[in-house]
Design an enzyme around this catalytic site. Sequence first.
Site, PDB file in Angstrom:
ATOM      1  N   GLY A   1      -0.151   0.745  -2.436  1.00 39.87           N
ATOM      2  CA  GLY A   1       1.291   0.823  -2.592  1.00 39.87           C
ATOM      3  C   GLY A   1       1.827  -0.556  -2.944  1.00 39.87           C
ATOM      4  O   GLY A   1       1.270  -1.578  -2.521  1.00 39.87           O
ATOM      5  N   CYS A   2       2.906  -0.614  -3.738  1.00 39.21           N
ATOM      6  CA  CYS A   2       3.434  -1.924  -4.148  1.00 39.21           C
ATOM      7  C   CYS A   2       3.987  -2.701  -2.958  1.00 39.21           C
ATOM      8  O   CYS A   2       3.776  -3.914  -2.830  1.00 39.21           O
ATOM      9  CB  CYS A   2       4.483  -1.764  -5.241  1.00 39.21           C
ATOM     10  N   ASN A   3       4.683  -2.017  -2.051  1.00 38.69           N
ATOM     11  CA  ASN A   3       5.176  -2.683  -0.843  1.00 38.69           C
ATOM     12  C   ASN A   3       4.014  -3.130   0.036  1.00 38.69           C
ATOM     13  O   ASN A   3       4.026  -4.222   0.617  1.00 38.69           O
ATOM     14  CB  ASN A   3       6.078  -1.741  -0.037  1.00 38.69           C
ATOM     15  N   ALA A   4       3.013  -2.253   0.132  1.00 31.09           N
ATOM     16  CA  ALA A   4       1.848  -2.557   0.963  1.00 31.09           C
ATOM     17  C   ALA A   4       1.097  -3.774   0.432  1.00 31.09           C
ATOM     18  O   ALA A   4       0.615  -4.605   1.204  1.00 31.09           O
ATOM     19  CB  ALA A   4       0.916  -1.349   1.031  1.00 31.09           C
TER      20      ALA A   4
ATOM     21  N   THR B   1       2.380  -6.311  -1.272  1.00 31.60           N
ATOM     22  CA  THR B   1       3.175  -7.511  -1.022  1.00 31.60           C
ATOM     23  C   THR B   1       3.017  -7.990   0.420  1.00 31.60           C
ATOM     24  O   THR B   1       2.776  -9.170   0.680  1.00 31.60           O
ATOM     25  CB  THR B   1       4.661  -7.239  -1.313  1.00 31.60           C
TER      26      THR B   1
END
Length: 342
Positions: A148-151, A153
């Site tokens: 995931g993109c948030n994960a 980061t």
Amino acid sequence: MPFNIAILGASGYTGAELVRLIATHPEMTIKALSADRKAGMQMAEVFPFLRHLDLPTLQKIDEIDFAGIDLCFCALPHATTQQVISALPRNLKIVDLSADFRLRDAAAYEKWYGQPHAAMDLQAEAVYGLTEFYRAEIAQARLVAGTGCNAATGQFALRPLVAAGVIDLDDIIIDLKAGVSGAGRSLKENLLHAELSGGTHAYSAGGKHRHLGEFDQEFSKIAGRPVQVQFTPHLLPMNRGILATVYVKGDPSAVHETLASAYKDEPFLQVLPFGQLPSTRDIAGSNFCHLGVVGDRRANRAIVVAVLDNLTKGSSGQAIQNANLMLGLPETTGLMLAPLFP
């Protein structure tokens, strides 16, 4: 000879980003593109910014001949992807950009995604696609599950700190701001210009965001015991980018030194000098992640700020980075483009 590439779900934002990046990749050629509702259309009709490229016509997935395809990117919605990948040739290399193979535990997948996992036989061979930490496994994998993109980061900010034991594992807060493209291209009322522009809001607060499953899985694996972070994402009226402000308990100098040492040889991870903080404007359209560390006014408290482009380093760029390894290419091939500024 360049490797032949197929992109499933090419009419979405991550699909378009894959096309943009592969268009200048010296070792990849796009041979097939799929879309559902837009099958039969040209990519120039769907994304006019790609009209200069000579691309295949969008097709239904079952119309694609995979016999000559070396690697397939799946940029499809979660749940859909499990069924699609199960039907693909078993010798085909696949990089999945959805959430369907990120969580190794079936119960964890059902908890966070609200339905049973439908392809646990494939899950057993899937490698988690955070490239900098799973290189050896990715290079040997047939199926890689993009993060995931948030994960991604949050993990870039925290993984070395968890591994080194320089922070309190029971006192971690991730306050994250994300651009609207991370919500996908489907029509949603809350993403209309009049609903989103001019304001910002928190969402999936109180431990409800699905990327917490990845944080739980990865940080607990590193620490050898359960680790649960506090995580609140916020939607900002900008197109691209993620900025995570991470609050930790630990010596700020040790936190900075740990990150700088861990990433000193990483081509895409840039740790700023102590006291400097990055901006999303510095990484737009690129595969770079910038990190900064400052101390808090309270002793033994540090603030880590990490920024990346959710469509590139957080998704499609990461996918190509993984594909390069899977195809035996230098990891940076086609990905060293400079960020867009202003």
